[in-house]
Design a protein around this motif. Structure first.
Motif, mmCIF file in Angstrom:
data_model
loop_
_atom_site.group_PDB
_atom_site.id
_atom_site.type_symbol
_atom_site.label_atom_id
_atom_site.label_comp_id
_atom_site.label_asym_id
_atom_site.label_seq_id
_atom_site.Cartn_x
_atom_site.Cartn_y
_atom_site.Cartn_z
ATOM 1 N N GLY A 58 25.037 41.798 22.548
ATOM 2 C CA GLY A 58 26.102 42.422 23.325
ATOM 3 C C GLY A 58 26.156 41.968 24.772
ATOM 4 O O GLY A 58 26.959 42.476 25.555
ATOM 5 N N LEU A 59 25.303 41.041 25.143
ATOM 6 C CA LEU A 59 25.293 40.535 26.520
ATOM 7 C C LEU A 59 25.672 39.056 26.536
ATOM 8 O O LEU A 59 25.447 38.335 25.558
ATOM 9 C CB LEU A 59 23.902 40.686 27.131
ATOM 10 N N ALA A 60 26.224 38.620 27.660
ATOM 11 C CA ALA A 60 26.398 37.186 27.875
ATOM 12 C C ALA A 60 25.045 36.588 28.257
ATOM 13 O O ALA A 60 24.187 37.279 28.801
ATOM 14 C CB ALA A 60 27.420 36.947 28.982
ATOM 15 N N GLY A 61 24.879 35.313 28.002
ATOM 16 C CA GLY A 61 23.646 34.633 28.395
ATOM 17 C C GLY A 61 23.373 34.810 29.879
ATOM 18 O O GLY A 61 22.234 34.993 30.307
ATOM 19 N N ARG A 62 24.453 34.783 30.683
ATOM 20 C CA ARG A 62 24.244 34.924 32.142
ATOM 21 C C ARG A 62 23.714 36.316 32.507
ATOM 22 O O ARG A 62 22.969 36.454 33.465
ATOM 23 C CB ARG A 62 25.520 34.597 32.914
ATOM 24 N N ASP A 63 24.095 37.334 31.716
ATOM 25 C CA ASP A 63 23.539 38.671 31.991
ATOM 26 C C ASP A 63 22.032 38.683 31.714
ATOM 27 O O ASP A 63 21.263 39.323 32.438
ATOM 28 C CB ASP A 63 24.209 39.733 31.108
ATOM 29 N N LEU A 64 21.629 38.001 30.638
ATOM 30 C CA LEU A 64 20.196 37.940 30.315
ATOM 31 C C LEU A 64 19.423 37.261 31.443
ATOM 32 O O LEU A 64 18.309 37.673 31.787
ATOM 33 C CB LEU A 64 19.999 37.181 28.989
ATOM 34 N N GLU A 65 20.034 36.234 32.052
ATOM 35 C CA GLU A 65 19.382 35.550 33.179
ATOM 36 C C GLU A 65 19.253 36.491 34.385
ATOM 37 O O GLU A 65 18.225 36.520 35.063
ATOM 38 C CB GLU A 65 20.193 34.320 33.601
ATOM 39 N N ALA A 66 20.321 37.258 34.647
ATOM 40 C CA ALA A 66 20.288 38.178 35.803
ATOM 41 C C ALA A 66 19.171 39.193 35.624
ATOM 42 O O ALA A 66 18.465 39.535 36.577
ATOM 43 C CB ALA A 66 21.634 38.876 35.960
ATOM 44 N N ILE A 67 19.005 39.676 34.396
ATOM 45 C CA ILE A 67 17.934 40.648 34.135
ATOM 46 C C ILE A 67 16.570 39.979 34.291
ATOM 47 O O ILE A 67 15.649 40.548 34.901
ATOM 48 C CB ILE A 67 18.080 41.261 32.725
ATOM 49 N N ALA A 68 16.427 38.777 33.752
ATOM 50 C CA ALA A 68 15.127 38.089 33.816
ATOM 51 C C ALA A 68 14.683 37.920 35.265
ATOM 52 O O ALA A 68 13.516 38.176 35.607
ATOM 53 C CB ALA A 68 15.212 36.726 33.115
ATOM 54 N N VAL A 69 15.608 37.538 36.139
ATOM 55 C CA VAL A 69 15.252 37.382 37.559
ATOM 56 C C VAL A 69 15.047 38.766 38.192
ATOM 57 O O VAL A 69 14.114 38.980 38.969
ATOM 58 C CB VAL A 69 16.334 36.584 38.317
ATOM 59 N N GLY A 70 15.914 39.726 37.833
ATOM 60 C CA GLY A 70 15.803 41.084 38.384
ATOM 61 C C GLY A 70 14.435 41.687 38.125
ATOM 62 O O GLY A 70 13.882 42.382 38.976
#
Ligand SMILES: *Cc1c(COP(=O)(O)O)cnc(C)c1O
Length: 460
Positions: free
Chosen positions: A292-304
């Motif tokens: 349910g997420l875009a790949g870019r959202d997963l990246e934002a979380i990983a850095v967050g």
């Protein structure tokens, strides 16, 4: 130096549209005195929620450009999974679009008509996802957690004796125990490491898994470092790892301590539950490497997740919430104490004793703060919880107005302005009058109800 500064500079800005008091008086009337019905650009300082409202860092924005949108096996998923497992070493990490999707999938697997799910305090979506399966949601927070004025360093703690007794008597009906850190519905109050360890020991003795509702795990870990003997010199990231070592799984909203604007996950060790969860995920969220997420959202979380355990950030975060709380205490505005992690809760029942609970003192205060200064808080009282299933109305346990602080968004002068507005309302508080509800749906009325003032007020 004693001054705790925002540990960041500002590279991109969002203008705040200034409004006059006369405009706000008209705007809130046109919104039928419901703050959810306002356009957000008519709000000067938006303290409605800390959920999904964080400012992202330059590193997160650059991570978004790296987002890989492959349907299956995206490297962004693997970076997300590694970032989660660096702090929360669970076998299976299943991304979802929000925390509630993780809750729905988990409860769909483990709960059902005969089940009981204990928690310190269920957050409202958690309770709804438990109850929608026919199960019973039981809150077992310690007594101090229900008293706004009680001082206790870990008011979010579970009452372990009651948990033990419940598992003794009805353990066969309990598929899992949940523990919410920090305890959002109880005022953002932390849970101690000793309490998590104790809950895990009791659960293990009864063969019941312990799951953490982990939305504000970093704030909770920082409170442990500050308040729990033995942790003053332990890095927050290690405290986080220890917390999750005492659990069998977790649900998470990345909109809180993920420092992202959307996202969440379910993580767990049980292979069979994980397989079922992935099957459910595919039905409503998406393939297991994006959920349910875009790949870019997963990246934002990983850095967050790397930024949220930064101790300079956490010192600033907890200090800025405490700064607002202290200022209110100093002007004798009653608040839930001690100040929690993500919000300050004004006790509207104590502040406005002339307004009876079912005339909604929290709503009166929230409207006054908007008219006085364009501040949007959130009533957490009889408007939100007074409506009963049989259509009747009961006063809520507390009449609060929550001022939730978005992460990395407002500066100290914004908070000083909020303090000045609250002081102005406080000086004239005897002039506030209550509200009546003139129109409301059958459920969750606080989002859409219409209100009418019950009298004259300096702020309506
Ligand atoms: C926000 C929150 C949730 C639900 O997460 P969403 O991302 O809003 O769906 C669950 N539990 C707690 C404690 C929360 O604060």
């Amino acid at each position: 130096m004693d001054t705790i500064i925002e540990p960041f500079r500002i590279k991109a800005v969002e203008p705040i549209r200034m409004t006059t008091r006369a405009e706000r008086t008209r705007l809130i009337r046109d919104a039928h005195y419901n703050l959810f019905a306002l356009h957000a650009d008519d709000v000067l300082i938006d303290l409605l929620t800390d959920s999904g409202t964080s400012a992202m860092s330059a590193a997160q924005w650059s991570g978004m450009m790296r987002g890989d949108e492959s349907y299956a096996g995206s490297p962004s998923y693997h970076r997300f999974e590694a970032a989660v497992q660096e702090l929360m070493p669970f076998e299976h990490v299943i991304p979802t679009h929000q925390g509630r999707a993780a809750e729905r999938i988990l409860m769909g697997i483990v709960a059902g008509p005969d089940a009981i799910i204990p928690n310190n305090t269920h957050f409202d979506t958690t309770r709804a996802n438990v109850e929608s399966t026919g199960a019973e949601a039981v809150d077992l927070v310690i007594e101090e957690g229900l008293d706004p004025a009680a001082q206790h360093p870990f008011k979010g703690n579970m009452d372990l004796d009651r948990l033990d007794a419940l598992l003794d008597e009805q353990g066969d009906r309990v598929p899992l125990v949940m523990l919410t850190i920090t305890n959002n519905s109880g005022g953002g109050q932390p849970v101690s490491m000793a309490n998590v360890r104790g809950a895990h020991t009791i659960c293990a003795r009864h063969g019941v898994p312990l799951f953490i509702d982990a939305c504000r795990f970093a704030e909770n870990a920082y409170f442990i470092k500050q308040r729990e003997p033995g942790y003053a010199d332990t890095p927050v990231a290690d405290i986080v790892r220890e917390l999750f070592a005492h659990a069998d799984g977790m649900t998470m909203s990345a909109k809180k301590d993920g420092l992202a604007n959307i996202g969440g996950w379910l993580a767990l060790n049980d292979d069979a539950w994980a397989e079922e969860a992935r099957n459910q995920l595919i039905l409503t969220e998406g393939f297991p490497t994006y959920g349910g997420l875009a790949g870019r959202d997963l990246e934002a979380i990983a850095v967050g997740l790397t930024e949220i355990v930064d101790e300079d950030y956490l010192e600033y975060r907890i200090a800025s919430t405490r700064y607002l709380g202290r200022a209110l205490i100093d002007m004798d505005v009653p608040i839930v104490q001690p100040v929690g992690g993500h919000a300050v809760y004004i006790d509207a029942k104590a502040m406005l004793p002339h307004i009876p609970p079912l005339d909604y003192p929290g709503q009166a205060l929230a409207v006054a703060l908007y008219v006085a200064g364009g501040i949007r808080g959130c009533e957490i009282g009889s408007v939100m919880f007074g409506q009963q299933a049989d259509g009747s109305e009961q006063p809520a346990q507390m009449e609060l107005v929550r001022l939730a602080i978005p992460r990395r968004v407002y500066t100290q002068s914004h908070v000083d302005y909020v303090i000045e507005c609250i002081a102005a309302v406080n000086a004239d508080k005897a002039s506030l009058s209550g509200f009546a509800i003139t129109e409301a749906p059958d459920q969750l009325r606080h989002f859409t109800a219409h209100f009418a003032p019950l009298g004259e007020s300096a702020f309506a």
